[in-house]
Design an enzyme around this catalytic site. Structure first.
Site, short mmCIF file in Angstrom:
data_model
loop_
_atom_site.label_atom_id
_atom_site.label_comp_id
_atom_site.label_asym_id
_atom_site.label_seq_id
_atom_site.Cartn_x
_atom_site.Cartn_y
_atom_site.Cartn_z
N THR A 11 0.83 -1.20 0.00
CA THR A 11 0.00 0.00 0.00
C THR A 11 0.87 1.25 0.00
O THR A 11 1.94 1.28 0.62
CB THR A 11 -0.96 0.03 1.23
OG1 THR A 11 -1.73 1.24 1.18
CG2 THR A 11 -0.23 -0.04 2.55
N LYS A 16 -3.68 3.50 6.08
CA LYS A 16 -4.24 2.15 5.90
C LYS A 16 -3.34 1.12 6.57
O LYS A 16 -3.80 0.20 7.22
CB LYS A 16 -4.29 1.78 4.41
CG LYS A 16 -5.49 2.25 3.66
CD LYS A 16 -5.45 1.57 2.29
CE LYS A 16 -6.49 2.08 1.35
NZ LYS A 16 -6.47 1.35 0.07
N ASP A 69 -8.25 -2.62 -1.37
CA ASP A 69 -8.82 -1.52 -2.13
C ASP A 69 -10.11 -1.12 -1.44
O ASP A 69 -10.87 -1.97 -0.97
CB ASP A 69 -9.06 -1.91 -3.59
CG ASP A 69 -9.19 -0.67 -4.46
OD1 ASP A 69 -8.22 0.10 -4.53
OD2 ASP A 69 -10.28 -0.44 -5.02
N TYR A 146 -12.07 10.65 3.60
CA TYR A 146 -13.44 11.13 3.84
C TYR A 146 -13.86 11.04 5.30
O TYR A 146 -15.03 11.31 5.62
CB TYR A 146 -14.42 10.33 2.96
CG TYR A 146 -14.11 10.45 1.48
CD1 TYR A 146 -14.55 11.55 0.74
CD2 TYR A 146 -13.36 9.48 0.82
CE1 TYR A 146 -14.23 11.67 -0.61
CE2 TYR A 146 -13.04 9.58 -0.52
CZ TYR A 146 -13.48 10.68 -1.23
OH TYR A 146 -13.17 10.80 -2.57
#
Ligand code: IMP
Length: 188
Positions: A11, A16, A69, A146
């Site tokens: 990644t 993450k 993902d 977000y």
């Protein structure tokens, strides 16, 4: 807990990686970051993107690895930004999403994450979701992407205002927990 297992997690997103590492630690699974510069395949579906990326990366690296993902899906915007979430976050940002949602009666939204694990025996996916809504303005500074505009169902704080809550119920938590449960009975 002794961490004897190490799996590569490809990644480019440090957030993450940190979230996933903390989620797998209680299961005795350690992650090692592979900062992959590989371009993702183009597909509408996060599960397909994760699976294809994991397969092609395994063919190159030849070591057990994970690709994840994820995306934000807003039904009143026909599931936009979906698989294009990373690009939209960069180009429009949270302010752009709030503008698009200005007169929306339905503010529901959900995050989806798919983890694809690949090794010499093949590849498989584990997906998780979290449902909630898009609030009226950005709130909070934790997390990424977000998080400041997403409030999970039944809560009042955004993911960016309550990181502990996020990491307990998130799409990523659900996907990585499903992976860990499967992996604990798996013989590589
Ligand atoms: P990708 O999985 O690297 O293609 O990127 C997914 C994009 O979706 C991220 O860059 C974020 O914009 C968004 N996203 C995925 N998971 C989260 C999350 O946990 N919080 C906020 N945004 C997220």
């Amino acid at each position: 807990m002794l961490m004897s297992i190490k799996i590569l997690f490809a990644t480019g997103n440090a957030h993450k990686f940190a979230e996933a590492s903390a989620m797998l630690r209680p299961h005795g699974i350690g992650l090692q970051r592979l900062d992959s510069k590989r371009g993702e395949i183009r597909a509408e579906d996060v599960e397909q993107v994760a699976l294809a990326s994991a397969k092609s990366l395994f063919a190159e690296v030849k070591k057990p690895l994970i690709v994840e993902d994820s995306g934000l899906f807003i039904p009143s915007l026909n599931d936009f930004p979906g698989a294009y979430s990373a690009w939209v976050q960069k180009k429009l940002g949270n302010k752009g999403i709030l503008k698009l949602m200005k007169n929306a009666a339905d503010r529901s939204a959900y995050f989806k994450a798919c983890v694809a694990y690949a090794d010499k025996k093949g590849a498989r996916t584990f997906c998780g979701e979290v449902h909630g809504s898009i609030c009226e303005s950005e709130r909070g500074s934790a997390g990424f992407g977000y998080d400041p505009i997403f409030v999970p169902a039944g809560e009042t704080q955004t993911f960016a205002e309550n990181e502990t809550l996020k990491n307990r119920i998130s799409h990523r938590f659900n996907a990585f927990t499903a992976f860990a449960r499967w992996y604990s009975n798996y013989v590589p």
